[in-house]
Design a protein around this motif. Structure first.
Motif, PDB file in Angstrom:
ATOM      1  N   HIS A 182       0.601  -1.299  -0.080  1.00 39.55           N
ATOM      2  CA  HIS A 182      -0.128   0.031   0.139  1.00 39.55           C
ATOM      3  C   HIS A 182       0.899   1.316  -0.048  1.00 39.55           C
ATOM      4  CE1 HIS A 182      -1.939   3.165   2.428  1.00 39.55           C
ATOM      5  NE2 HIS A 182      -2.733   3.060   1.543  1.00 39.55           N
ATOM      6  N   LEU A 183       1.882   1.292   0.950  1.00 39.81           N
ATOM      7  CA  LEU A 183       2.658   2.380   0.880  1.00 39.81           C
ATOM      8  C   LEU A 183       3.374   2.689  -0.283  1.00 39.81           C
ATOM      9  CD1 LEU A 183       4.179   2.062   4.472  1.00 39.81           C
ATOM     10  CD2 LEU A 183       2.535   3.588   3.722  1.00 39.81           C
ATOM     11  N   GLU A 184       3.903   1.589  -0.971  1.00 38.42           N
ATOM     12  CA  GLU A 184       4.640   1.685  -2.285  1.00 38.42           C
ATOM     13  C   GLU A 184       3.941   2.485  -3.370  1.00 38.42           C
ATOM     14  OE1 GLU A 184       6.506  -1.067  -5.679  1.00 38.42           O
ATOM     15  OE2 GLU A 184       5.926  -1.905  -3.753  1.00 38.42           O
TER      16      GLU A 184
ATOM     17  N   ARG B  13       0.995   4.095  -2.900  1.00 39.05           N
ATOM     18  CA  ARG B  13       0.690   5.592  -2.388  1.00 39.05           C
ATOM     19  C   ARG B  13       1.759   6.384  -3.097  1.00 39.05           C
ATOM     20  NH1 ARG B  13      -4.179   7.493   0.408  1.00 39.05           N
ATOM     21  NH2 ARG B  13      -3.708   9.528   0.796  1.00 39.05           N
ATOM     22  N   LYS B  14       2.963   6.130  -2.570  1.00 39.41           N
ATOM     23  CA  LYS B  14       4.124   6.918  -2.898  1.00 39.41           C
ATOM     24  C   LYS B  14       4.261   7.360  -4.422  1.00 39.41           C
ATOM     25  CE  LYS B  14       8.968   7.319  -2.117  1.00 39.41           C
ATOM     26  NZ  LYS B  14      10.323   6.752  -1.423  1.00 39.41           N
TER      27      LYS B  14
ATOM     28  N   ILE C 211      -2.388   7.978   6.693  1.00 40.49           N
ATOM     29  CA  ILE C 211      -1.814   7.413   5.327  1.00 40.49           C
ATOM     30  C   ILE C 211      -2.666   6.927   4.541  1.00 40.49           C
ATOM     31  CG2 ILE C 211       0.616   7.265   6.293  1.00 40.49           C
ATOM     32  CD1 ILE C 211      -0.183   4.082   6.277  1.00 40.49           C
ATOM     33  N   ARG C 212      -4.035   6.754   4.906  1.00 44.31           N
ATOM     34  CA  ARG C 212      -5.140   6.152   4.060  1.00 44.31           C
ATOM     35  C   ARG C 212      -6.266   7.187   3.674  1.00 44.31           C
ATOM     36  NH1 ARG C 212      -4.279   0.587   3.733  1.00 44.31           N
ATOM     37  NH2 ARG C 212      -6.000   0.541   2.176  1.00 44.31           N
TER      38      ARG C 212
END
Length: 299
Positions: free
Chosen positions: A8-10, A12-13, A284-285
C-alpha cells in the motif's frame, strides 16, 4: 482499497504526486468543459437533475485524468461501458455472489467488456507516452492494472458526485448563502475566473460544510495492529477492526455548535483538526483524490 503494509505504501508513494494540487491544475479546463457539455445538452426549459449532472460530469473528469489521450468518441465509449458496469453492480456481490447467479453472470459480462476495452485504452496511452496516474503501473500485471483502473473510476467519481450533489442542494436551499457567494465571485472577470475561484474562502466554507453534514463515506474502518488500547470503558485489542462514524463525528456537540444546521460560517471562524473534520478520512489512508474532488465541487 484493500491493500495494506508495504504494498500500500509503495503504490501510495507512486500515485500521490499525480493527485497533488499543482499537478491537477491542468484538469481545471477539463472539469469546466465537462460541466458545460452536460448543461448545453439539457433542454432550455424544465428541470435539470443535479444528481445526473454530478455523476456524469465527475465520471467524464476521472476518465479524462486516467486517459488524456482518448478521442471524443473513445471517451464517450468509456463512459457508456462504466455506466453499464455500475448499473449491474450490487453490494451483495461482496458477500454472496453465488446466491444471485443470474445477476452475477450479467454483471461479470459487463465487467469483462469494460476490462478488455480499458486495458486497450491503457496500452494505447502507454504507446503514446501518455502522462497521468496510470503511467506508474509499468511493471504491474494486467489484473493489477485493471484493479487500479476500476478503483480509480468507481472511488474517484461516485463519492465526488455525491458530495457535489449535496453541495448544490444546500446552496439552493439557502438563497442568502447563494447570493453572498454570487456577490463574492462576481468581482472576477470571466478570463481569470477559474484562477481566482480557488482564492474564494467562502466557497471553501460552503464545500466543507456540505462535506461535514453529508460525508460521502459515512464511516471509515481501521485494524489495530501495534498494541491494545483503552478508550472509555472499552479495551480494544490487536487484530480487532474498529469503525469511526464520520457522520457522528461531524455532529459532536462539543465540537460543532448546532451541528445539525448548515452553517458555512463556522469554517470562517476556526480551523478544525483532522480528528474533528475528516470528510476524506485521515492518516496515510486519507482519500488520495481529495484535491480532485474539492476542485470539482468548487468549479
Amino acid at each position: 482499497i484493500m491493500q495494506s503494509g508495504g504494498a500500500h505504501l509503495e503504490m501510495r508513494k507512486e500515485f500521490t504526486p499525480h493527485f497533488s494540487k499543482r499537478n491537477l491544475l491542468p484538469m481545471n479546463s477539463s472539469i469546466q468543459a465537462a460541466f458545460f457539455d452536460f448543461y448545453d445538452s439539457c433542454p432550455e426549459e424544465g428541470f435539470m437533475s443535479l444528481q445526473e449532472f454530478a455523476f456524469k460530469t465527475t465520471l467524464k473528469t476521472i476518465l479524462k485524468l486516467l486517459f488524456p489521450h482518448l478521442s471524443i468518441l473513445e471517451l464517450h465509449e468509456a463512459e457508456v461501458l462504466t455506466e453499464d458496469f455500475l448499473k449491474n453492480y450490487s453490494a451483495s456481490f461482496l458477500f454472496i455472489p453465488q446466491w444471485v447467479p443470474g445477476t452475477w453472470k450479467k454483471f461479470n459480462r459487463k465487467k469483462l467488456a469494460l476490462d478488455e476495452r480499458f486495458y486497450e485504452f491503457y496500452l494505447s496511452g502507454k504507446l503514446l507516452n501518455s502522462v497521468g496516474p496510470l503511467a506508474v503501473l509499468e511493471n504491474k500485471t494486467k489484473n493489477q492494472i485493471l484493479d487500479h483502473i476500476r478503483t480509480f473510476i468507481v472511488a474517484g467519481h461516485e463519492t465526488s458526485a455525491t458530495s457535489l450533489t449535496w453541495a448544490l442542494y444546500y446552496l439552493h436551499a439557502f438563497p442568502q448563502i447563494k447570493e453572498r457567494l454570487k456577490e463574492e465571485l462576481s468581482i472576477h472577470s470571466q478570463d481569470s475566473f477559474i484562477e481566482t475561484l480557488f482564492q474564494s474562502n467562502y466557497l471553501d466554507c460552503i464545500g466543507n460544510e456540505a462535506l461535514r453534514l453529508e460525508p460521502p463515506v459515512p464511516f471509515v474502518t481501521r485494524k489495530i495492529i501495534n498494541r491494545n488500547f483503552q478508550m472509555g470503558e472499552r479495551l480494544f485489542k490487536v487484530g480487532e477492526e474498529i469503525g469511526v462514524s464520520l457522520t457522528l463525528l461531524h455532529q459532536q456537540p462539543h465540537i460543532w455548535e448546532e451541528g445539525h444546521l448548515f452553517n458555512p460560517n463556522r469554517f470562517e471562524k476556526r480551523r478544525f483538526s483532522p480528528y474533528e473534520f475528516a470528510a476524506f478520512g485521515g492518516g496515510i489512508r486519507k482519500c488520495i483524490g481529495a484535491e480532485l474532488s474539492l476542485m470539482e465541487i468548487k468549479i
